[in-house]
Each structure stands twice: as structure tokens, then as C-alpha cells.
Design a protein around this motif. Structure first.
Motif, mmCIF file in Angstrom:
data_model
loop_
_atom_site.group_PDB
_atom_site.id
_atom_site.type_symbol
_atom_site.label_atom_id
_atom_site.label_comp_id
_atom_site.label_asym_id
_atom_site.label_seq_id
_atom_site.Cartn_x
_atom_site.Cartn_y
_atom_site.Cartn_z
ATOM 1 N N LYS A 61 0.838 -1.190 0.000
ATOM 2 C CA LYS A 61 0.000 0.000 0.000
ATOM 3 C C LYS A 61 0.876 1.244 0.000
ATOM 4 C CE LYS A 61 -3.749 -2.170 2.544
ATOM 5 N NZ LYS A 61 -4.564 -2.115 3.767
ATOM 6 N N ALA A 62 0.367 2.284 -0.665
ATOM 7 C CA ALA A 62 1.057 3.573 -0.704
ATOM 8 C C ALA A 62 0.008 4.677 -0.766
ATOM 9 C CB ALA A 62 1.978 3.653 -1.921
ATOM 10 N N ALA A 63 0.384 5.855 -0.293
ATOM 11 C CA ALA A 63 -0.486 7.025 -0.400
ATOM 12 C C ALA A 63 -0.256 7.644 -1.775
ATOM 13 C CB ALA A 63 -0.163 8.027 0.705
ATOM 14 N N LEU A 64 -1.282 7.632 -2.600
ATOM 15 C CA LEU A 64 -1.224 8.211 -3.944
ATOM 16 C C LEU A 64 -2.070 9.474 -3.912
ATOM 17 C CD1 LEU A 64 -0.467 8.076 -6.947
ATOM 18 C CD2 LEU A 64 -2.419 6.558 -7.282
ATOM 19 N N LEU A 65 -1.442 10.634 -4.156
ATOM 20 C CA LEU A 65 -2.139 11.885 -3.891
ATOM 21 C C LEU A 65 -2.902 12.462 -5.074
ATOM 22 C CD1 LEU A 65 0.294 13.421 -1.330
ATOM 23 C CD2 LEU A 65 -1.657 11.921 -1.009
ATOM 24 N N SER A 66 -2.426 12.356 -6.256
ATOM 25 C CA SER A 66 -3.194 12.738 -7.444
ATOM 26 C C SER A 66 -2.312 12.524 -8.663
ATOM 27 C CB SER A 66 -3.682 14.183 -7.373
ATOM 28 O OG SER A 66 -2.595 15.067 -7.394
ATOM 29 N N GLY A 67 -2.918 12.601 -9.830
ATOM 30 C CA GLY A 67 -2.165 12.416 -11.056
ATOM 31 C C GLY A 67 -3.032 11.834 -12.153
ATOM 32 N N PHE A 68 -2.404 11.071 -13.030
ATOM 33 C CA PHE A 68 -3.087 10.440 -14.151
ATOM 34 C C PHE A 68 -2.572 9.021 -14.319
ATOM 35 C CE2 PHE A 68 -3.254 14.929 -15.008
ATOM 36 C CZ PHE A 68 -4.559 15.106 -15.427
ATOM 37 N N ILE A 69 -3.434 8.143 -14.824
ATOM 38 C CA ILE A 69 -2.987 6.797 -15.181
ATOM 39 C C ILE A 69 -3.245 6.566 -16.663
ATOM 40 C CG2 ILE A 69 -3.323 5.777 -12.916
ATOM 41 C CD1 ILE A 69 -5.883 4.473 -13.964
ATOM 42 N N TRP A 85 5.304 5.534 0.532
ATOM 43 C CA TRP A 85 5.119 4.302 1.301
ATOM 44 C C TRP A 85 4.757 4.687 2.728
ATOM 45 C CZ3 TRP A 85 4.550 0.611 -1.921
ATOM 46 C CH2 TRP A 85 5.361 0.468 -3.042
ATOM 47 N N PRO A 86 4.047 3.850 3.462
ATOM 48 C CA PRO A 86 3.648 4.191 4.835
ATOM 49 C C PRO A 86 4.813 4.632 5.723
ATOM 50 C CG PRO A 86 2.477 2.240 4.129
ATOM 51 C CD PRO A 86 3.482 2.564 3.042
ATOM 52 N N GLU A 87 5.970 3.985 5.588
ATOM 53 C CA GLU A 87 7.117 4.333 6.438
ATOM 54 C C GLU A 87 7.730 5.691 6.092
ATOM 55 O OE1 GLU A 87 8.519 1.468 3.194
ATOM 56 O OE2 GLU A 87 6.841 1.519 4.609
ATOM 57 N N GLU A 88 7.362 6.263 4.946
ATOM 58 C CA GLU A 88 7.862 7.579 4.556
ATOM 59 C C GLU A 88 6.965 8.722 5.055
ATOM 60 O OE1 GLU A 88 9.905 6.385 0.285
ATOM 61 O OE2 GLU A 88 7.833 7.080 0.288
#
Length: 135
Positions: A61-69, A85-88
């Protein structure tokens, strides 16, 4: 072995992830989406949320804040404003950002950009949901 596709996640500062995955889950402008290999071509905006990367034996899992795919049958590329990443994640800093955003939204000042404050709150909540102390 399950079918895989290549996933590349790129932020302005680095290549965040590059590898083979069996599935990707993320929030988009159209709602939550799960993408498997051989998906039809697609380009869509990303909304802040948890990015779930399914590798052969684990889900990261990671925090994805915005963008495009951009999705192609054998490759998916995410161009992200930020991905962590959670640890960051600094939980205290994310909590301070949450408090600031909530204060801006409740003070009803004419100078407050409500859309910007709501986006800041959403980003802080995503980070808090994944920070080390909140797993």
C-alpha cells in the motif's frame, strides 16, 4: 503463476515503483478502480487515496495523492503528484495538515479557497490512514 503486467509509478522527483504486478487498485475521478492485466486501454485522472499494488504474494500500500494513469493491456503508468510508502509518511506533519485544512474549511473566510482546502484535507486523511501509527 498469475498473469502480470508492468506497473510504473513516476513522481516529479523519482521513479517510485517499477515492477510486475497482478492487479492495481486506486481511486480515480470515476470512483475506485481495480485493474488487471489485459485491461482495455484507458486514461483517467487519479484522486487522492490508497494505491494497492498486488504482487504475486503480497499487497503493498502507498499514499497516492493525485495524477493520471494510462492503462494498456500489458502496462500501466501512473504519473503522480506524490506517492509515499507508509514508512515515509510523517504522521505528526499529516495531522497538522489535517487540522489546518479543517480550520480553513470551518472559518468561512472569503479569502479561503475551499477547493484547495478540501484537497489538502483529503491528502492529509490519506496520509494519516497509512501512517505508521494508524495501520
Amino acid at each position: 503463476m498469475a498473469e502480470t503486467m508492468k506497473l510504473q509509478v513516476v513522481t516529479p522527483d523519482k521513479e517510485f515503483f517499477n515492477g510486475d504486478v497482478t492487479m492495481v487498485e486506486l481511486n480515480t475521478a470515476d470512483g475506485e478502480m481495480g485493474i488487471y492485466p489485459q485491461h482495455i486501454p484507458l486514461t483517467v485522472a487519479v484522486e487522492p487515496g490508497v494505491l494497492r499494488i498486488h504482487e504475486s504474494s503480497e499487497v503493498r500500500k502507498a499514499a497516492l495523492l493525485s495524477g493520471f494513469i494510462q492503462v494498456m493491456p500489458e502496462k500501466m503508468t501512473i504519473l503522480a503528484e506524490a506517492c509515499e510508502w507508509p514508512e515515509e509518511i510523517d504522521g505528526a506533519r499529516a495531522n497538522e495538515a489535517r487540522i489546518r485544512a479543517e480550520r480553513r474549511l470551518t472559518e468561512h473566510s472569503p479569502e479561503t479557497d475551499l477547493a484547495r482546502a478540501e484537497a489538502a484535507l483529503q491528502r492529509a486523511l490519506v496520509r494519516l490512514s497509512l501512517s505508521e501509527g494508524n495501520k
